[in-house]
Design an enzyme around this catalytic site. Sequence first.
Site, PDB file in Angstrom:
ATOM      1  N   HIS A  60       0.819  -1.215   0.000  1.00  0.00           N
ATOM      2  CA  HIS A  60       0.000   0.000   0.000  1.00  0.00           C
ATOM      3  C   HIS A  60       0.851   1.263   0.000  1.00  0.00           C
ATOM      4  O   HIS A  60       1.911   1.337   0.628  1.00  0.00           O
ATOM      5  CB  HIS A  60      -1.024  -0.005   1.139  1.00  0.00           C
ATOM      6  CG  HIS A  60      -0.481   0.026   2.530  1.00  0.00           C
ATOM      7  ND1 HIS A  60      -0.239   1.205   3.196  1.00  0.00           N
ATOM      8  CD2 HIS A  60      -0.172  -0.963   3.412  1.00  0.00           C
ATOM      9  CE1 HIS A  60       0.189   0.927   4.424  1.00  0.00           C
ATOM     10  NE2 HIS A  60       0.251  -0.378   4.578  1.00  0.00           N
ATOM     11  N   ASP A 162       5.906   1.706   6.945  1.00  0.00           N
ATOM     12  CA  ASP A 162       4.586   1.108   6.683  1.00  0.00           C
ATOM     13  C   ASP A 162       3.874   1.971   5.652  1.00  0.00           C
ATOM     14  O   ASP A 162       3.302   2.989   6.016  1.00  0.00           O
ATOM     15  CB  ASP A 162       3.824   1.052   8.009  1.00  0.00           C
ATOM     16  CG  ASP A 162       2.421   0.493   7.862  1.00  0.00           C
ATOM     17  OD1 ASP A 162       2.112  -0.045   6.795  1.00  0.00           O
ATOM     18  OD2 ASP A 162       1.649   0.617   8.822  1.00  0.00           O
ATOM     19  N   GLU A 193      -5.235   1.603   2.383  1.00  0.00           N
ATOM     20  CA  GLU A 193      -5.119   0.389   3.205  1.00  0.00           C
ATOM     21  C   GLU A 193      -5.349   0.713   4.672  1.00  0.00           C
ATOM     22  O   GLU A 193      -5.998  -0.041   5.397  1.00  0.00           O
ATOM     23  CB  GLU A 193      -3.730  -0.240   3.015  1.00  0.00           C
ATOM     24  CG  GLU A 193      -3.575  -1.630   3.647  1.00  0.00           C
ATOM     25  CD  GLU A 193      -3.089  -1.623   5.105  1.00  0.00           C
ATOM     26  OE1 GLU A 193      -3.054  -2.704   5.716  1.00  0.00           O
ATOM     27  OE2 GLU A 193      -2.784  -0.540   5.640  1.00  0.00           O
ATOM     28  N   GLU A 194      -4.802   1.840   5.109  1.00  0.00           N
ATOM     29  CA  GLU A 194      -4.830   2.167   6.547  1.00  0.00           C
ATOM     30  C   GLU A 194      -6.228   2.479   7.070  1.00  0.00           C
ATOM     31  O   GLU A 194      -6.440   2.539   8.277  1.00  0.00           O
ATOM     32  CB  GLU A 194      -3.894   3.356   6.837  1.00  0.00           C
ATOM     33  CG  GLU A 194      -2.411   3.082   6.571  1.00  0.00           C
ATOM     34  CD  GLU A 194      -1.777   2.118   7.555  1.00  0.00           C
ATOM     35  OE1 GLU A 194      -2.473   1.634   8.464  1.00  0.00           O
ATOM     36  OE2 GLU A 194      -0.578   1.829   7.400  1.00  0.00           O
ATOM     37  N   ASP A 216       3.961  -6.158   3.448  1.00  0.00           N
ATOM     38  CA  ASP A 216       3.653  -5.081   4.401  1.00  0.00           C
ATOM     39  C   ASP A 216       4.500  -5.282   5.655  1.00  0.00           C
ATOM     40  O   ASP A 216       5.116  -6.334   5.834  1.00  0.00           O
ATOM     41  CB  ASP A 216       2.164  -5.114   4.751  1.00  0.00           C
ATOM     42  CG  ASP A 216       1.621  -3.757   5.194  1.00  0.00           C
ATOM     43  OD1 ASP A 216       2.408  -2.895   5.648  1.00  0.00           O
ATOM     44  OD2 ASP A 216       0.394  -3.559   5.102  1.00  0.00           O
ATOM     45  N   HIS A 302       3.238   2.676  13.208  1.00  0.00           N
ATOM     46  CA  HIS A 302       2.268   3.775  13.390  1.00  0.00           C
ATOM     47  C   HIS A 302       2.745   4.803  14.414  1.00  0.00           C
ATOM     48  O   HIS A 302       1.963   5.326  15.203  1.00  0.00           O
ATOM     49  CB  HIS A 302       0.864   3.254  13.743  1.00  0.00           C
ATOM     50  CG  HIS A 302       0.204   2.557  12.593  1.00  0.00           C
ATOM     51  ND1 HIS A 302      -1.134   2.232  12.571  1.00  0.00           N
ATOM     52  CD2 HIS A 302       0.710   2.125  11.411  1.00  0.00           C
ATOM     53  CE1 HIS A 302      -1.424   1.627  11.428  1.00  0.00           C
ATOM     54  NE2 HIS A 302      -0.310   1.544  10.714  1.00  0.00           N
TER      55      HIS A 302
HETATM   56 ZN   LIG Z   1       0.761  -1.299   6.370  1.00  0.00          ZN
END
Ligand SMILES: [Zn+2]
Length: 329
Positions: A60, A162, A193-194, A216, A302
């Site tokens: 992504h 990410d 995606e998130e 990922d 994140h």
């Molecule tokens: Zn990811």
Amino acid sequence: MESLIKDLSEAYGPSGEETLVRTLLEDLIKEHVDRTFTDNLGNLFALREGPAPLLMVSAHMDEIGVIVTHIDEKGFIRLAPVGGLLPHLLVGQRLRFKDGTVGTVYHEKLKEIKELDWSKLYLDIGAESAAAARKRVEVGDLACLHQPFAVLGERYLGKAMDDRAGCAILLEVARRLPPELPRSVCFVFSVQEEVGLRGAITAAYRLNPGYGLAVDVTRVGDTPEAPLMDIALGKGPAIKVKDSSMISHPRVRGFMIDTAVAAGIPYQLEVLERGGTDAGAIHVSREGVPSGTLSIPCRYVHTPSEMVDAGDVRHAAALLEKLCATPWP
Ligand SMILES: [Zn+2]
């Protein structure tokens, strides 16, 4: 791959605003595939033609970020998360909008730090009034974290490992693939995606692949008092067994393991208790698509500084190259 990961990690691309990342990737990949195209949601496809069935490999493009919800009369900006982002990680951090506008995040007076939530947080872009702020930022604008990429020995630190590390691996593999392939491979750089694997839903529907793979990041259990998880940085890419979005197809998982063993590539087996990847959307597309996930171990997922291991990235690329160039069972 280091400079590629740097450029991709520093690029602006919160969910729904992937255009700059897509342009960067399309320019770099188009000479290595038969054709590239995009769909109505903004997914980028890079196709290597070959016999059926097609292998869809997805990473992504989007990153976690924030959206502007309100601008007050003094020009302070209120925010909501886009993707899984904790408010306390933003205090003192800089955010950047698409046009380059930068601001710093702080919070209102709190009795205790545990009172901190999104309603207490504000962004200061240096504007003296609402009118001045609105010249640069409007409600609905998206911002990403503003952090430079850094190399720490064998480790990379960046705001969007990410999944720009995954995007870099797809690009690197597209460059290395031989002229003849045992089957079609379509590299997909997905959007959103998130916020719920949304781009991968339409991408998988369009491609109707025979197999699916996501590339990922995944979480690790190798930091002080980390949650118990058998994944560590520097021990090779992870072959996913299960996460919240998918139980990997046993044939795909087995083929991934056999391929790694045959090529002498180190790997780890991954059970991620919370989280998902594009494969979660791909494997339930249409009548079902046998799917797996190749994961890059990542600390501090994140947060403004996500950390991956350069050797894990190289080994992930080597394994994906084999998976694309070998006939599947
Ligand atoms: Zn990811």
